[in-house]
Scaffold this motif. Sequence first.
Motif: not given
Length: 176
Positions: A91-103, A171-173
């Motif tokens: 699972d990979i999720r990118v927001t303006a403030l966070d990148l989370s990767l879960r294997k 580029r930011g929020v």
Amino acid sequence: MQVGPQNKRGSMPPDDPADHPLFQRRIRPHRSMSAAQVRVMLVFVAIGGIVTSLPFVLIGAWPVAGFFGLDVLMVYLAFRASFSSARAYEDIRVTALDLSLRKVSPRGITREWRFNPVWVRLDRHEHPDFGTQRIELIARGDRVEVAGFLGPDAKAEFADGLGAALGRARRGVRYS
């Protein structure tokens, strides 16, 4: 009953744009056959083994039938191992403030990474003849491979989408 911060009128504030996902994917290994298709194929392999070993049994060479049975068993075990490895995912999720990767491994062992997307670099290993071979996220000296079980074309498409999301995060929020 509402839970959480409220404004003066008692209503909930609008969603924070910083929490909206710019990119979100669950990647699973591809399997070309479903479980039902594997069962049908195993039935045909077993029938083929029986038909092929029957003449040997009739002439008295009955141990040959056991070897055909071993072939069926080996095909079954190979597909069973293949389907158990298909339980893995990323699972990979990118927001303006966070990148989370879960294997998550086939056995359910979970490893997680969290990065600031502004400081993450996407490294693509390309081969001129075979396309995208490897995708890595690099941040704070950590190198983490992502989408390892995708094919070259799917890896390239995944890397393009992830790279675009990282660019939007840099580029930011936008609050307007």
